[in-house]
Design a protein around this motif. Structure first.
Motif, short mmCIF file in Angstrom:
data_model
loop_
_atom_site.label_atom_id
_atom_site.label_comp_id
_atom_site.label_asym_id
_atom_site.label_seq_id
_atom_site.Cartn_x
_atom_site.Cartn_y
_atom_site.Cartn_z
N TYR A 17 0.83 -1.20 0.00
CA TYR A 17 0.00 0.00 0.00
C TYR A 17 0.86 1.24 0.00
O TYR A 17 0.61 2.19 -0.76
N GLY A 18 1.87 1.27 0.86
CA GLY A 18 2.73 2.45 0.94
C GLY A 18 3.37 2.78 -0.39
O GLY A 18 3.43 3.94 -0.79
N SER A 19 3.84 1.75 -1.09
CA SER A 19 4.50 1.97 -2.38
C SER A 19 3.53 2.44 -3.45
O SER A 19 3.80 3.39 -4.19
N PHE A 20 2.37 1.77 -3.55
CA PHE A 20 1.39 2.15 -4.55
C PHE A 20 0.84 3.55 -4.29
O PHE A 20 0.66 4.34 -5.21
N ARG A 21 0.58 3.86 -3.03
CA ARG A 21 0.06 5.19 -2.69
C ARG A 21 1.12 6.26 -2.98
O ARG A 21 0.80 7.36 -3.46
N PHE A 22 2.37 5.96 -2.68
CA PHE A 22 3.45 6.91 -2.93
C PHE A 22 3.51 7.26 -4.42
O PHE A 22 3.63 8.43 -4.79
N VAL A 23 3.41 6.26 -5.27
CA VAL A 23 3.43 6.49 -6.72
C VAL A 23 2.20 7.26 -7.17
O VAL A 23 2.28 8.22 -7.94
N ALA A 24 1.02 6.85 -6.69
CA ALA A 24 -0.23 7.49 -7.11
C ALA A 24 -0.27 8.96 -6.73
O ALA A 24 -0.90 9.77 -7.43
N GLU A 25 0.40 9.32 -5.64
CA GLU A 25 0.40 10.71 -5.19
C GLU A 25 1.05 11.66 -6.20
O GLU A 25 0.78 12.85 -6.20
N TYR A 26 1.90 11.14 -7.07
CA TYR A 26 2.51 11.98 -8.11
C TYR A 26 1.48 12.43 -9.15
O TYR A 26 1.73 13.36 -9.92
N PHE A 27 0.34 11.75 -9.18
CA PHE A 27 -0.72 12.09 -10.13
C PHE A 27 -1.91 12.75 -9.45
O PHE A 27 -2.84 13.17 -10.13
N ARG A 28 -1.88 12.83 -8.13
CA ARG A 28 -3.00 13.38 -7.37
C ARG A 28 -2.70 14.82 -6.95
O ARG A 28 -1.59 15.13 -6.53
N GLU A 29 -3.67 15.68 -7.09
CA GLU A 29 -3.49 17.08 -6.71
C GLU A 29 -3.31 17.18 -5.20
O GLU A 29 -4.14 16.66 -4.43
N PRO A 30 -2.22 17.81 -4.74
CA PRO A 30 -2.04 17.95 -3.29
C PRO A 30 -3.17 18.78 -2.68
O PRO A 30 -3.78 19.61 -3.34
N ASP A 31 -3.43 18.54 -1.41
CA ASP A 31 -4.45 19.32 -0.72
C ASP A 31 -4.10 20.80 -0.80
O ASP A 31 -2.96 21.20 -0.50
N ASN A 32 -5.07 21.63 -1.20
CA ASN A 32 -4.77 23.04 -1.44
C ASN A 32 -4.36 23.78 -0.17
O ASN A 32 -3.68 24.80 -0.24
N PHE A 33 -4.75 23.28 1.00
CA PHE A 33 -4.37 23.96 2.23
C PHE A 33 -3.01 23.51 2.74
O PHE A 33 -2.51 24.03 3.72
#
Length: 269
Positions: free
Chosen positions: A213-229
């Motif tokens: 999970y940690g690895s897949f989530r880490f990779v997916a975060e490169y495509f996910r918009e960071p929280d604006n706050f």
């Protein structure tokens, strides 16, 4: 360039009662966990060591862990200053705001309690639970997609599946909810279910869940918009990625210890 379908977040209205799609995905997640846990506990190497009532009891404490941990994790990891100033809103879960890593800590606490109560080793419980969790994560990510929330970063206009989300501007974005659905949900489930079919060292299945999970989530975060706050933090990493780093590290440590035979299941009367 695709347009997000803009589903109505309310799946069903019965007078004053409104049932939201996101609530249904949580219900589906818990139902799938129960069915998979029953199936897993009935097969080797767990056959004869669990009964249906124990699975139900474990699900009950797990649900509490998911909801309470997920909410408190969001409060502490993402908006501590806001909720410190508005403590009355901490329990207002209907306003949104759940964090996976907080839910994970809540589930760990629930499993620890259940293991103590039933005189099982913690990792004996965790190894049964781990392969059943990703389908619930997949359901949650589908809920995010239906709600049109947690969208991805701006994509190349030539990307065939780039999607315009309501409230996210006119540029196409990665449908990161579907990426996470595929990686953290479907793929992680398939790998853990396959790996967990045979006897493994105590704690190994749970360790691979943390690593996977940690690895897949880490990779997916490169495509996910960071929280604006929050935006991107140190090293241009998102909060989600930073929370995955100790998760992967802990999984790697547990895997080494599992293969060294550090843990043994206690005898039960």
């Amino acid at each position: 360039m695709l347009q997000h379908p803009q589903f109505d977040p309310i799946a069903l209205s019965l007078g004053p009662l409104q049932v939201h799609w996101y609530g249904l995905t949580y219900l589906a997640a818990f139902a799938m966990f129960y069915l998979l846990a029953r199936l897993r506990a009935a097969r080797a190497p767990y056959a004869g060591t669990w009964n249906p009532q124990e699975i139900e009891d474990m699900l009950f404490v797990g649900v509490l862990g998911v909801v309470l941990g997920g909410r408190l994790g969001y409060v502490l990891f993402y908006k501590p200053a806001y909720y410190l100033a508005h403590p009355a809103e901490i329990l207002a879960v209907w306003q949104g705001g759940m964090a996976f890593h907080g839910g994970l800590l809540g589930v760990i606490a629930a499993m620890a309690y259940y293991a103590w109560k039933t005189r099982r080793h913690f990792f004996e419980v965790a190894d049964v639970v781990a392969p059943c969790v990703p389908v619930g994560l997949a359901a949650g990510r589908m809920g995010n997609f239906i709600n049109g929330e947690l969208w991805g970063r701006v994509a190349d206009p030539a990307l065939p599946w780039g999607m315009v989300f309501r409230g996210a501007g006119e540029l196409p974005r990665h449908p990161s909810q579907l990426y996470q659905f595929a990686l953290e949900g479907v793929l992680l489930f398939a790998l853990l279910w396959w790996y967990g079919r045979k006897p493994r060292p105590l704690g190994a299945v749970a360790a691979w869940f943390l690593i996977g999970y940690g690895s897949f989530r880490f990779v997916a975060e490169y495509f996910r918009e960071p929280d604006n706050f929050l935006g991107l933090l140190a090293l241009n990493m998102s909060m989600g990625q930073w929370l995955c780093v100790p998760m992967i590290g802990a999984g790697a440590l547990f895997l080494v210890l599992a293969h060294r035979g550090v843990w043994r299941s206690p005898a039960r009367a």
